[in-house]
Write a protein that holds these residues in place. Sequence first.
Motif, PDB file in Angstrom:
ATOM      1  N   ARG A  43       4.485  -8.309   3.673  1.00 20.66           N
ATOM      2  CA  ARG A  43       3.738  -8.493   2.436  1.00 20.66           C
ATOM      3  C   ARG A  43       4.550  -8.023   1.235  1.00 20.66           C
ATOM      4  O   ARG A  43       4.074  -8.099   0.102  1.00 20.66           O
ATOM      5  CB  ARG A  43       2.406  -7.742   2.502  1.00 20.66           C
ATOM      6  CG  ARG A  43       1.450  -8.320   3.552  1.00 20.66           C
ATOM      7  CD  ARG A  43       0.174  -7.499   3.646  1.00 20.66           C
ATOM      8  NE  ARG A  43      -0.732  -8.048   4.647  1.00 20.66           N
ATOM      9  CZ  ARG A  43      -1.655  -8.975   4.420  1.00 20.66           C
ATOM     10  NH1 ARG A  43      -1.784  -9.468   3.201  1.00 20.66           N
ATOM     11  NH2 ARG A  43      -2.435  -9.406   5.388  1.00 20.66           N
ATOM     12  N   ASP A  84       5.080  -4.023   7.763  1.00 18.80           N
ATOM     13  CA  ASP A  84       3.961  -3.136   8.024  1.00 18.80           C
ATOM     14  C   ASP A  84       4.265  -2.086   9.090  1.00 18.80           C
ATOM     15  O   ASP A  84       3.369  -1.320   9.455  1.00 18.80           O
ATOM     16  CB  ASP A  84       2.739  -3.947   8.459  1.00 18.80           C
ATOM     17  CG  ASP A  84       2.023  -4.567   7.270  1.00 18.80           C
ATOM     18  OD1 ASP A  84       2.157  -4.029   6.160  1.00 18.80           O
ATOM     19  OD2 ASP A  84       1.331  -5.573   7.456  1.00 18.80           O
ATOM     20  N   ARG A 117       4.652  -2.480   1.126  1.00 24.15           N
ATOM     21  CA  ARG A 117       3.895  -3.574   0.543  1.00 24.15           C
ATOM     22  C   ARG A 117       4.500  -4.105  -0.758  1.00 24.15           C
ATOM     23  O   ARG A 117       3.966  -5.037  -1.337  1.00 24.15           O
ATOM     24  CB  ARG A 117       2.453  -3.150   0.310  1.00 24.15           C
ATOM     25  CG  ARG A 117       1.670  -2.910   1.596  1.00 24.15           C
ATOM     26  CD  ARG A 117       1.581  -4.178   2.449  1.00 24.15           C
ATOM     27  NE  ARG A 117       0.863  -3.965   3.687  1.00 24.15           N
ATOM     28  CZ  ARG A 117      -0.450  -4.060   3.819  1.00 24.15           C
ATOM     29  NH1 ARG A 117      -1.186  -4.334   2.760  1.00 24.15           N
ATOM     30  NH2 ARG A 117      -1.032  -3.865   4.978  1.00 24.15           N
ATOM     31  N   SER A 142      -3.187  -4.223  -2.174  1.00 21.67           N
ATOM     32  CA  SER A 142      -1.772  -4.160  -1.796  1.00 21.67           C
ATOM     33  C   SER A 142      -1.482  -5.213  -0.746  1.00 21.67           C
ATOM     34  O   SER A 142      -1.000  -4.924   0.342  1.00 21.67           O
ATOM     35  CB  SER A 142      -1.435  -2.762  -1.280  1.00 21.67           C
ATOM     36  OG  SER A 142      -2.410  -2.318  -0.344  1.00 21.67           O
TER      37      SER A 142
END
Length: 350
Positions: A47, A62, A90, A188
């Motif tokens: 992300r 992550d 993030r 986020s």
Amino acid sequence: MRIVVGAAAAATLAVTTLTFAPAAQAVQPGGAYDWTSVNVDTTQGFRALDAVDARTAWVGGDGGGVFRTTDGGTTWDEVSPPGSDGLLFRDVEARSASEAVVLSIGEGEASRIYKTTDGGVTWTETFRSAEPTAFYNCVDFWPGGKRGIAMSDPVDGEWRIITTSDGGDTWRIADTRGLEAPGEFGYSASGTCLVTAGARDAWIGGGGAAAKIYATHDGGRSWSSADSTIATGEAAGVFGLGFRNPRQGIAVGGDFGLEDDGVDRAAYSTDGGRTWVNSESDLGGYREAVAWIGGRTAIAVGPNGSDISHDNGRSWKPFGATQTRFHTVDCVPGACWAAGAGGRVGVLGR
């Protein structure tokens, strides 16, 4: 935000080189846009993404992993900070193949900022939140890379802002009077809930009790807010922002529990975010990020597909194969990159 989306398995910290067989550029009939997807050989979801140019891009995962390509995606180096196993990266902001800043999210000390100036060979932790109730979501820099800004969910009812004037080496808490946001929070989900443009402009998008967009036009000294027109709720609001100049902007979002619902999920501004107009057509679903390809054209991505606008965000239509699902997108001259679950990275072609 305290609803953490898409956490994945942890990654190995050793630096490794990941290689895939380059695919032919994806082209749809009539020259339409589509994505060429590549797998970075990790289970981590991405992300955090920043594209430097057509050959160089950085992604954050992550599971505490940071990956970089300098050859257009043919090979990827894992260049994770030592001890980052399990952190949720993030946002990443890169100036070059050598210099980058990454943000990890979470309550209190889980919110951290790391910086490298040697392509990830070494990292320095330059910020760690000392406030248990803070939860940092996004970071960005103004042109030149010296002045930067990061935002947290509200602390004591006000957005928490930190700023840097030395390229992210040091950070200080800014005066946030005028940024009251009771019941609101940031998302986020894509590293684009806070964006900058021009020399002094920045915008924050949020959700929860309201789906407002907050704007500063003086480097963060003062702020104003406006209704985004995007639907809000406990898991809804503004997820991604994109400005191609200090006046022309697009906001996207929705409800991450309703990924196929594209109604009232996009808005555009022509006055620097002072006012927002709901897009005339709906998106194909909930969208987490938006980026400008060039001119009047922008793309938005989310977990069920992608949309494109050729009129500054006024209208949208879906494009690409439905399996090309991404969480974040970034465009630079000559290339657009996207990233998502399962180590997936995509390059836009036509």
